[in-house]
Scaffold this motif. Structure first.
Motif, PDB file in Angstrom:
ATOM      1  N   PRO A  68      -6.862  -0.019  15.311  1.00 27.29           N
ATOM      2  CA  PRO A  68      -6.883   1.386  14.662  1.00 27.29           C
ATOM      3  C   PRO A  68      -6.087   0.976  13.623  1.00 27.29           C
ATOM      4  CG  PRO A  68      -6.455   2.101  16.853  1.00 27.29           C
ATOM      5  CD  PRO A  68      -7.046   0.729  17.273  1.00 27.29           C
ATOM      6  N   VAL A  69      -4.490  -0.073  14.236  1.00 24.61           N
ATOM      7  CA  VAL A  69      -3.226  -0.215  13.402  1.00 24.61           C
ATOM      8  C   VAL A  69      -3.515  -1.048  11.840  1.00 24.61           C
ATOM      9  CG1 VAL A  69      -1.230  -0.854  12.718  1.00 24.61           C
ATOM     10  CG2 VAL A  69      -1.782   0.401  14.805  1.00 24.61           C
ATOM     11  N   PRO A  70      -4.647  -1.799  11.659  1.00 27.33           N
ATOM     12  CA  PRO A  70      -4.805  -1.987  10.485  1.00 27.33           C
ATOM     13  C   PRO A  70      -6.026  -1.614   9.953  1.00 27.33           C
ATOM     14  CG  PRO A  70      -5.522  -4.583  12.515  1.00 27.33           C
ATOM     15  CD  PRO A  70      -4.571  -2.519  13.312  1.00 27.33           C
ATOM     16  N   GLN A  71      -6.745  -0.538  10.620  1.00 28.00           N
ATOM     17  CA  GLN A  71      -8.319  -0.131  10.246  1.00 28.00           C
ATOM     18  C   GLN A  71      -6.869   1.150   9.487  1.00 28.00           C
ATOM     19  OE1 GLN A  71     -10.444   1.606  12.969  1.00 28.00           O
ATOM     20  NE2 GLN A  71     -12.169  -0.232  12.657  1.00 28.00           N
ATOM     21  N   ALA A  72      -6.193   1.589   9.820  1.00 33.28           N
ATOM     22  CA  ALA A  72      -5.346   2.648   9.102  1.00 33.28           C
ATOM     23  C   ALA A  72      -4.703   1.953   7.494  1.00 33.28           C
ATOM     24  CB  ALA A  72      -4.348   3.253  10.013  1.00 33.28           C
ATOM     25  N   LEU A  73      -3.539   0.977   8.144  1.00 37.49           N
ATOM     26  CA  LEU A  73      -3.729  -0.539   6.839  1.00 37.49           C
ATOM     27  C   LEU A  73      -4.541  -0.036   6.393  1.00 37.49           C
ATOM     28  CD1 LEU A  73      -1.386  -2.377   8.222  1.00 37.49           C
ATOM     29  CD2 LEU A  73      -0.327   0.201   7.122  1.00 37.49           C
ATOM     30  N   LEU A  74      -5.665  -0.774   5.829  1.00 34.19           N
ATOM     31  CA  LEU A  74      -7.245  -0.459   5.174  1.00 34.19           C
ATOM     32  C   LEU A  74      -6.948   0.751   4.034  1.00 34.19           C
ATOM     33  CD1 LEU A  74      -9.173  -2.883   7.119  1.00 34.19           C
ATOM     34  CD2 LEU A  74      -8.407  -3.652   4.831  1.00 34.19           C
ATOM     35  N   ILE A  75      -6.677   1.753   4.797  1.00 34.56           N
ATOM     36  CA  ILE A  75      -7.001   2.943   4.088  1.00 34.56           C
ATOM     37  C   ILE A  75      -5.999   2.677   2.479  1.00 34.56           C
ATOM     38  CG2 ILE A  75      -7.029   5.573   3.905  1.00 34.56           C
ATOM     39  CD1 ILE A  75      -8.771   5.334   6.793  1.00 34.56           C
ATOM     40  N   THR A  76      -5.036   2.717   3.118  1.00 40.08           N
ATOM     41  CA  THR A  76      -3.970   2.651   2.281  1.00 40.08           C
ATOM     42  C   THR A  76      -4.312   0.995   1.299  1.00 40.08           C
ATOM     43  OG1 THR A  76      -2.148   3.267   4.118  1.00 40.08           O
ATOM     44  CG2 THR A  76      -1.416   2.917   2.288  1.00 40.08           C
ATOM     45  N   GLY A  77      -4.303   0.253   1.715  1.00 41.80           N
ATOM     46  CA  GLY A  77      -4.378  -1.001   1.016  1.00 41.80           C
ATOM     47  C   GLY A  77      -6.160  -0.239  -0.219  1.00 41.80           C
ATOM     48  N   LEU A  78      -7.065   0.536   0.097  1.00 36.99           N
ATOM     49  CA  LEU A  78      -8.053   0.412  -0.948  1.00 36.99           C
ATOM     50  C   LEU A  78      -7.601   1.684  -1.569  1.00 36.99           C
ATOM     51  CD1 LEU A  78     -10.858   1.120   1.901  1.00 36.99           C
ATOM     52  CD2 LEU A  78     -11.151  -0.475   0.094  1.00 36.99           C
ATOM     53  N   VAL A  79      -6.905   2.461  -1.548  1.00 35.34           N
ATOM     54  CA  VAL A  79      -5.951   3.543  -2.714  1.00 35.34           C
ATOM     55  C   VAL A  79      -5.532   2.746  -3.225  1.00 35.34           C
ATOM     56  CG1 VAL A  79      -4.970   5.403  -2.993  1.00 35.34           C
ATOM     57  CG2 VAL A  79      -6.434   5.449  -0.198  1.00 35.34           C
ATOM     58  N   VAL A  80      -4.498   1.683  -2.917  1.00 36.17           N
ATOM     59  CA  VAL A  80      -3.532   0.846  -3.906  1.00 36.17           C
ATOM     60  C   VAL A  80      -4.219   0.495  -4.633  1.00 36.17           C
ATOM     61  CG1 VAL A  80      -2.424  -0.771  -3.713  1.00 36.17           C
ATOM     62  CG2 VAL A  80      -1.760   0.571  -1.943  1.00 36.17           C
ATOM     63  N   ALA A  81      -5.439  -0.163  -4.132  1.00 34.62           N
ATOM     64  CA  ALA A  81      -6.329  -0.954  -5.204  1.00 34.62           C
ATOM     65  C   ALA A  81      -6.559  -0.562  -6.477  1.00 34.62           C
ATOM     66  CB  ALA A  81      -6.791  -1.771  -4.318  1.00 34.62           C
ATOM     67  N   PHE A  82      -7.192   1.058  -6.014  1.00 28.74           N
ATOM     68  CA  PHE A  82      -8.337   1.786  -6.994  1.00 28.74           C
ATOM     69  C   PHE A  82      -6.615   2.231  -7.815  1.00 28.74           C
ATOM     70  CE2 PHE A  82      -8.169   6.505  -7.679  1.00 28.74           C
ATOM     71  CZ  PHE A  82      -9.454   6.285  -9.021  1.00 28.74           C
ATOM     72  N   SER A  83      -5.790   2.348  -7.070  1.00 31.22           N
ATOM     73  CA  SER A  83      -5.136   2.512  -8.267  1.00 31.22           C
ATOM     74  C   SER A  83      -4.168   1.273  -9.347  1.00 31.22           C
ATOM     75  CB  SER A  83      -3.715   3.011  -8.396  1.00 31.22           C
ATOM     76  OG  SER A  83      -3.307   3.909  -5.696  1.00 31.22           O
ATOM     77  N   ALA A  84      -4.424   0.814  -8.567  1.00 28.03           N
ATOM     78  CA  ALA A  84      -3.435  -0.262  -9.766  1.00 28.03           C
ATOM     79  C   ALA A  84      -5.301  -1.032 -10.596  1.00 28.03           C
ATOM     80  CB  ALA A  84      -4.248  -2.039  -8.939  1.00 28.03           C
ATOM     81  N   THR A  85      -6.562  -0.489 -10.617  1.00 25.07           N
ATOM     82  CA  THR A  85      -7.276  -0.579 -11.111  1.00 25.07           C
ATOM     83  C   THR A  85      -7.704   0.552 -11.703  1.00 25.07           C
ATOM     84  OG1 THR A  85      -8.904  -0.864  -9.223  1.00 25.07           O
ATOM     85  CG2 THR A  85     -10.429  -0.783 -10.532  1.00 25.07           C
ATOM     86  N   ALA A  86      -7.352   1.538 -11.747  1.00 24.39           N
ATOM     87  CA  ALA A  86      -6.495   3.146 -12.947  1.00 24.39           C
ATOM     88  C   ALA A  86      -5.896   2.386 -13.792  1.00 24.39           C
ATOM     89  CB  ALA A  86      -6.766   3.721 -12.035  1.00 24.39           C
ATOM     90  N   LEU A  87      -5.121   1.903 -13.229  1.00 22.57           N
ATOM     91  CA  LEU A  87      -3.437   1.275 -14.366  1.00 22.57           C
ATOM     92  C   LEU A  87      -4.262   0.321 -15.600  1.00 22.57           C
ATOM     93  CD1 LEU A  87      -1.052   1.913 -15.422  1.00 22.57           C
ATOM     94  CD2 LEU A  87      -0.020   0.609 -13.827  1.00 22.57           C
ATOM     95  N   ALA A  88      -4.475  -0.906 -14.918  1.00 19.76           N
ATOM     96  CA  ALA A  88      -5.536  -1.870 -15.648  1.00 19.76           C
ATOM     97  C   ALA A  88      -6.309  -1.369 -16.517  1.00 19.76           C
ATOM     98  CB  ALA A  88      -6.089  -3.151 -14.700  1.00 19.76           C
ATOM     99  N   VAL A  89      -7.103  -0.481 -16.085  1.00 17.24           N
ATOM    100  CA  VAL A  89      -8.241  -0.051 -16.686  1.00 17.24           C
ATOM    101  C   VAL A  89      -7.973   0.730 -17.965  1.00 17.24           C
ATOM    102  CG1 VAL A  89     -10.600   1.379 -17.276  1.00 17.24           C
ATOM    103  CG2 VAL A  89     -10.030   0.468 -15.476  1.00 17.24           C
ATOM    104  N   ALA A  90      -6.989   1.554 -17.386  1.00 17.88           N
ATOM    105  CA  ALA A  90      -6.197   2.164 -18.480  1.00 17.88           C
ATOM    106  C   ALA A  90      -5.722   1.911 -19.183  1.00 17.88           C
ATOM    107  CB  ALA A  90      -5.411   3.644 -18.113  1.00 17.88           C
ATOM    108  N   LEU A  91      -4.844   0.080 -19.421  1.00 20.18           N
ATOM    109  CA  LEU A  91      -4.128   0.081 -20.422  1.00 20.18           C
ATOM    110  C   LEU A  91      -5.136  -1.181 -21.008  1.00 20.18           C
ATOM    111  CD1 LEU A  91      -1.096  -1.280 -20.291  1.00 20.18           C
ATOM    112  CD2 LEU A  91      -1.158  -3.050 -18.744  1.00 20.18           C
ATOM    113  N   LEU A  92      -6.246  -1.334 -20.384  1.00 18.91           N
ATOM    114  CA  LEU A  92      -7.712  -2.014 -20.838  1.00 18.91           C
ATOM    115  C   LEU A  92      -7.918  -1.417 -22.523  1.00 18.91           C
ATOM    116  CD1 LEU A  92      -8.472  -4.308 -22.099  1.00 18.91           C
ATOM    117  CD2 LEU A  92     -10.543  -4.136 -20.227  1.00 18.91           C
TER     118      LEU A  92
END
Lengths: 70, 312, 113, 589
Positions: C62-86
């Motif tokens: 479960p530890v990597p699984q919890a980290l994965l949820i965090t990772g997905l959210v971080v990736a979404f934030s990155a995508t949102a920022l990149a799209v806004a910049l574009l």
């Protein structure tokens, strides 16, 4: 290509969506452990029916507007 | 049977990923990506990660897909804009190097230790003391609560970044474009019918997260989606970002999280620790506090930079 | 071949596909898409590793699984920022390319005298 | 000071680490809630508090002599996350707090929401981002967990990118997008490395990894991937794709944050990874290559810096060169006996180099920003008369330059001394050349700028706008800090390192460095240094100058080529595979 335009493709899609999913859900309901689980499955199906109907409406309308434009 | 399903999933995933990268048309690529995200969620189910599957479907495929679709339509990029010349000779080295990295990773996958190291026993041993039954919630809000706090802050930082991209005259204004649709059209109808159901489902997913797969992020995504649906149908407008209530609501969740953390200092002897007997209520309190903040921040990230002034 | 190995291999291939797309696709939006494909590859590899670590009645570590949820959210934030910049870049300049350099940053422009 | 794995208990005063991380973040949150004018006020309140906490941590660590540890939630690693502060982290915490305060005071006037010029958007956002960068950096310094560090790196990126395009012009937006995409690629590679390490050892805790890690293929791959990702984020040549254009357009305060602070995050994480997490996995050849990349960065960055026509770009390219300097400690810290990286004088020298760069480069960007604000331009050839009009700012530039060159008593001097000593001890004489050559290059561009500002103005008074004195003094204070770092470092370090600056040997070395710098500047710069009419185009006179000019143009071309997106990504993968190969075969051979 059996279905040449958007509207006919939508027509085909809704069959798969509504009926196919309905049958899948029916199968799952028979296997469901409890009545609550079965009800949840049916709710899922109903929600998908609703969203499917709305989306195909929207797509169809969009297509019609686009085609009526020169 | 299981292997067959997995193999099919693997092949489809790779095919869709290749489609996403290579398709000539931007829209086709984005649509491919959304389908790919849905398949990925299935892969997560196969890897017994129901929580991740939910998150992937909600955020990875759903919100990201929506974001990219919106961007593609606003850029209305023509399909073959990329046909420029000088780069083609670098395609071959790029492909070779990517393949080399891929190959090295594959070798790593097979070189991983025979008896896999795992923290599952540690989690299982300490799960009882967290009073929640979903081990992932235990990791997210007890063992590694810091990461979850930071994750909420990451979202806010991204939002600051997105807002900073507004043009000066529109600073403080409403994000996104004003949406119009027929008041009696099907979209407006959906936007009236669906949100009550969505809110119930979102709340359910959130509530069940303590014991079963689900949780605040998945719930917040659903709620944000309902909000966006209402905005898309033109039934309401996004609030101007200068509104104080909006800003306070955005930071209330993380601030409450930090406050509970310091409460733990007093009562349980460590920052982000919980006193015995109150673990589950406190965890649920944190999640409850985070839920509105996350809903707003997810929705606002999707809406993008302020594009309009204060006009009604 | 078990599920962990199979999805591990898929993950490695996804990383490769994404890297290639990130390098050769000229449009930034396509680069953002490719970034997401690489990210998914990394996450899937983590998921496969978590699945290998199933023990004590837990289907997966479960530890990597919890980290994965965090990772997905971080990736979404990155995508949102990149799209806004574009989108902002497109709005400001009318183009969405990364390649053109501001003339001042071009050192050879003033180099020959 | 190596972390002790058994030390899995919270130490007294460990809570300070939590506060050091959370204070700036809480500042950001409150700043968001209050918006507008208040963001600046909140930031200005947070600055002294944060500095006080950093100093409190330093005092605690110095008094106890052991590292601080805090177990978050009371959960010990591997299940929980620990915050740790060893000596290196403490030094970074304090220096970053000082630099942030300096930048804050400097920017007080530039980003005043009450004023018209940058507008309320840029001025309130700047303060939030400054706090955000600060909190993220503190997290990078004290976190003991590779995944938390990944989140910290992303926080740092998200805070850094909007700083690049605060003015909202197309060029800067493009630079910001390039930066974001490249940095995201870097963090994904780092995460991939962390994931592989978890797969191999079942923990992400740095101290536990140090005990558990063994040289084997998965570990090598993980180290190669993570290293490459971090190099991309640190903008080491040839992965400096985003750095020069990002600095060209960003406001001076933002450039100072980006150059002095943001790149230090990934750099420090690389130190953690190589020295603390996997010191026994590193091979001699891999460390040599990392140093070699640094050496190439020094040469290319310096030559291109000397070719710049604009002051801000000169300073930006000098950052490219100085980043190279920060990687010279890796080969020097390799201990051939135990076949691993050790915490020794070379690491101390490297960290000293890092902090003197942080202070000096921040003040250099501030000085460049002040000159550009006062003149309305920053063309190097037209700087005549600035020295008389803005003596404090020119003094700042000179002091920062001297600090970077490594002349007694600057921190860089001590760092150079330490590194030279390790080079002599380990018999790696070739790094001596790089170290001295790098100093000469630095002298070159400092002399180039100083000669131009000291010129007598041909026409009218060049200054068109007054700059606030408080900003000038903030920049000067940071420069002086950098110059005096050596004195502060005297306590823990052996005294023989500082020698009399007027002794014959020292004087000769200083003069040689300066002379080398003058020659380089004379040969490579766009306009000859000592000419009557600087702005007039000079005919290429003499074979030497012509060939030097050709070299300069060639380096500029190389730089331009390396900064193309496709080439940069390909170099990234090549570097990753190179490190993988070196680790793999280096361990075999």
């Amino acid at each position: 290509m059996r279905f040449p335009d958007t509207l006919t493709r939508l027509h085909a899609l809704t069959k798969a969506d509504n009926l196919g999913l309905g049958l899948v859900v029916l199968g799952l309901v028979l296997q469901a452990g409890s009545v609550a689980a079965a009800l949840k499955l049916i709710c899922v199906w109903l929600l998908l029916l609703l969203s499917g109907a709305c989306v195909s409406q929207l797509i169809a309308r969009n297509t019609r507007e686009r085609e009526s434009r020169p | 049977m299981m292997t067959f399903v997995n193999l099919l999933l693997a092949v489809l995933l790779l095919a869709l990923a290749a489609w996403t990268t290579l398709a000539r048309n931007m829209f086709a690529a984005v649509v491919g990506f959304i389908a790919y995200g849905a398949l990925l969620a299935l892969a997560w189910v196969q890897l017994s990660g129901i929580d991740i599957a939910l998150t992937e479907a909600a955020i990875g495929s759903g919100l990201t897909g929506l974001l990219l679709l919106n961007a593609a339509s606003r850029l209305h990029v023509n399909a073959n804009a990329g046909g420029n010349t000088g780069r083609s000779r670098l395609r071959v080295p790029a492909a070779l190097l990517s393949a080399a990295v891929s190959g090295a990773l594959m070798l790593c996958v097979f070189a991983l230790p025979e008896t896999p190291p795992t923290l599952a026993p540690d989690v299982a041993a300490n799960l009882a003391s967290t009073e929640v039954r979903n081990p992932i919630t235990a990791v997210l809000l007890a063992f590694r609560a810091m990461d979850t706090l930071l994750e909420a802050i990451v979202l806010l930082f991204a939002l600051i970044g997105v807002w900073s991209l507004s043009s000066d005259p529109h600073w403080g204004g409403r994000p996104g474009l004003r949406q119009y649709s027929e008041p009696n059209g099907i979209l407006a109808y959906t936007a009236r019918v669906l949100p009550p159901i969505g809110i119930v489902v979102g709340a359910y997913i959130f509530w069940t997260g303590a014991d079963y797969p689900g949780g605040k992020f998945q719930g917040a995504t659903l709620l944000a989606a309902m909000w966006l649906l209402v905005l898309m149908a033109g039934l309401a407008d996004a609030p101007p970002i200068r509104r104080t209530w909006l800003r306070v609501a955005l930071v209330a969740g993380p601030l409450a999280f930090i406050a509970v953390g310091f409460l733990g200092l007093q009562t349980a002897g460590a920052f982000l620790a919980y006193p015995e007997g109150f673990v589950k209520p406190l965890i649920i309190a944190i999640e409850l506090a985070l839920l509105p903040s996350l809903t707003l921040v997810l929705g606002l990230l999707l809406l993008g930079a302020p594009l309009r002034g204060e006009e009604p | 071949m078990n599920a962990a190995d199979l999805f591990g291999v898929v993950a490695a291939l996804l990383v490769g596909i994404g890297l290639y797309g990130l390098i050769v696709n000229p449009q930034p939006l396509r680069k953002i898409l490719s970034f997401n494909v690489i990210g998914n590859g990394v996450f899937l590899l983590f998921g496969a590793i978590a699945y290998r670590g199933a023990a004590f009645g837990l289907g997966s570590d479960p530890v990597p699984q919890a980290l994965l949820i965090t990772g997905l959210v971080v990736a979404f934030s990155a995508t949102a920022l990149a799209v806004a910049l574009l989108l902002r870049l497109f709005e400001a300049t009318g183009s969405d390319t990364l390649s053109s350099e501001p003339p001042a940053a071009n050192p050879s422009a003033a180099g020959e005298q | 000071m190596p972390p002790v794995p058994e030390q899995a208990v919270t130490s007294a005063g460990g809570l300070l680490l939590v506060i050091a991380v959370l204070l700036p973040f809480v500042g950001v949150l409150i700043g968001i809630a209050l918006r507008g004018v208040h963001a600046r006020r909140v930031a200005l309140c947070t600055l002294p508090l944060g500095l006080a906490i950093a100093i409190a941590i330093a005092v605690t660590v110095l008094q106890s002599g052991a590292q601080l540890t805090y177990l978050l939630g009371g959960w010990a690693p591997p299940l929980g996350v620990a915050l740790r502060a060893d000596m290196a982290a403490v030094v970074m915490l304090v220096v970053v707090a000082v630099v942030v305060c300096g930048i804050g005071i400097y920017a007080c006037d530039d980003f005043n929401p009450a004023r018209e010029s940058p507008g309320p958007r840029a001025s309130s956002t700047f303060w939030l981002l400054l706090l955000a960068v600060w909190g993220s950096l503190n997290l990078v310094f004290v976190s003991g967990d590779l995944f938390t560090l990944y989140v910290a790196l992303e926080l740092l990126t998200f805070a850094g990118v909007p700083l690049v395009c605060l003015d909202g012009r197309g060029d800067t937006l493009r630079a910001a997008l390039r930066y974001l995409l490249f940095a995201l690629l870097g963090s994904l590679l780092y995460l991939l490395g962390a994931v592989l390490l978890y797969g191999a050892y079942g923990t992400l805790d740095i101290a536990l990894l140090r005990a558990a890690s063994v040289p084997e293929p998965v570990t090598w791959a993980a180290l190669a991937l993570a290293t490459t990702g971090l190099l991309a984020k640190t903008a080491l040549f040839p992965l400096h794709i985003w750095l020069p254009p990002a600095h060209a357009g960003a406001p001076a305060a933002a450039s100072a944050v980006l150059s002095a602070l943001v790149i230090k995050g990934s750099w420090f994480l690389l130190i953690r990874l190589w020295f603390d997490a996997l010191p026994g996995v590193v091979t001699f050849s891999a460390a040599q290559v990392l140093g070699a990349l640094g050496a190439i960065a020094i040469v290319v960055g310096s030559v291109v810096a000397l070719r710049q026509a604009r002051l801000k770009l000169l300073v930006a390219y000098s950052t490219v060169a100085q980043i190279g300097y920060l990687f010279l400690m890796f080969p020097l810290a390799f201990d051939a006996g135990s076949n691993m990286l050790v915490h020794d004088a070379a690491l101390t020298g490297g960290i000293l180099q890092g902090i003197s760069h942080a202070t000096a480069k921040a003040s250099m960007f501030m000085a460049a920003g002040l000159i550009s604000a006062a003149l309305g331009h920053d063309r190097i050839a037209d700087l005549a008369g600035v020295a008389r009009a803005m003596p404090i700012t020119v003094l700042t530039f000179a002091v920062a330059g001297i600090a970077l060159m490594g002349i007694v008593p600057s921190g860089a001097y001590l760092a150079k001394k330490l590194l030279l000593e390790s080079a002599a001890d380990s018999g790696q004489w070739w790094w001596t050349l790089v170290l001295q050559g790098g100093a000469a290059f630095t002298a070159g561009y400092v002399v180039l700028v100083l000669v131009n500002v000291l010129r007598r103005p041909g026409g009218a008074h060049p200054v068109i706008k007054r700059v606030p004195a408080v900003s000038e003094y903030a920049a000067l204070a940071l420069a002086v800090c950098s110059l005096l770092l050596a004195l502060a470092a005297l306590g823990p370090l052996p005294a023989h390192l500082i020698s009399n600056p007027l002794a014959a040997g020292e004087l000769l070395a200083t003069l040689l460095v300066l002379l080398g710098g003058v020659l380089l500047a004379q040969g490579l710069s766009l306009h000859p240094l000592f000419a009557a009419a600087p702005a007039a185009t000079m005919p290429a006179s003499g074979l030497l100058r012509r060939s030097a000019g050709a070299t300069g143009v060639m380096f500029a071309r190389i730089d331009l080529l390396a900064r193309g997106w496709t080439v940069a990504c390909i170099s990234l993968l090549v570097v990753a595979l190179l490190f993988g190969g070196l680790l793999f075969f280096g361990a075999r051979g």
